[in-house]
Design a protein around this motif. Structure first.
Motif, mmCIF file in Angstrom:
data_model
loop_
_atom_site.group_PDB
_atom_site.id
_atom_site.type_symbol
_atom_site.label_atom_id
_atom_site.label_comp_id
_atom_site.label_asym_id
_atom_site.label_seq_id
_atom_site.Cartn_x
_atom_site.Cartn_y
_atom_site.Cartn_z
ATOM 1 N N ASP A 16 -4.023 4.861 -8.639
ATOM 2 C CA ASP A 16 -5.254 4.296 -8.066
ATOM 3 C C ASP A 16 -6.479 4.799 -8.822
ATOM 4 N N GLY A 17 -6.509 6.091 -9.079
ATOM 5 C CA GLY A 17 -7.630 6.665 -9.824
ATOM 6 C C GLY A 17 -7.755 6.060 -11.204
ATOM 7 N N LEU A 18 -6.623 5.891 -11.873
ATOM 8 C CA LEU A 18 -6.617 5.289 -13.202
ATOM 9 C C LEU A 18 -7.171 3.868 -13.154
ATOM 10 N N HIS A 19 -6.723 3.101 -12.174
ATOM 11 C CA HIS A 19 -7.201 1.723 -12.024
ATOM 12 C C HIS A 19 -8.720 1.674 -11.863
ATOM 13 N N TRP A 20 -9.262 2.501 -10.985
ATOM 14 C CA TRP A 20 -10.703 2.440 -10.711
ATOM 15 C C TRP A 20 -11.535 2.992 -11.864
ATOM 16 N N LEU A 21 -11.027 4.003 -12.562
ATOM 17 C CA LEU A 21 -11.763 4.506 -13.732
ATOM 18 C C LEU A 21 -11.773 3.468 -14.854
#
Length: 106
Positions: A16-21
């Motif tokens: 999720d963090g990777l997607h949003w970054l």
């Protein structure tokens, strides 16, 4: 202790963090957002890929981050985020890293 359930939640959170970054970086690129957004996002992507065990990708993002920092160091104030330099504003060099520069505006 890490249980399989806790480990799978951690992997999902990293994803999720990777997607949003990545989304933040793409928006910053396509909409010409503040240079700091792009540079900071590159650094955080590097951290995230490193945490995921993808060290080569992490190093690529870190190289992009450092290249961008050096490229803007003479023209962008890291304090106020505005384009500076030239006769109108003296840029002061960070005593710690020797790269980041700051204008003398308060």
């Amino acid at each position: 202790s890490d249980t399989p359930d806790a480990s799978s939640r951690a992997v999902a959170l990293l994803g999720d963090g990777l997607h949003w970054l990545q989304t933040a970086y793409e928006l910053a690129q396509s909409h010409g957002l503040v240079v700091e957004v792009k540079i900071d996002t590159l650094l955080h992507l590097s951290f995230l890929y490193f945490d995921m065990g993808e060290e080569e990708t992490a190093q690529d993002y870190l190289k992009q981050h450092l290249r961008a920092e050096v490229d803007i160091s003479r023209t962008w104030c890291r304090g106020c985020g505005q384009k500076r330099g030239g006769e109108e504003a003296t840029m002061l060099t960070c005593g710690g890293c020797g790269v980041a520069r700051f204008c003398d505006e308060n």
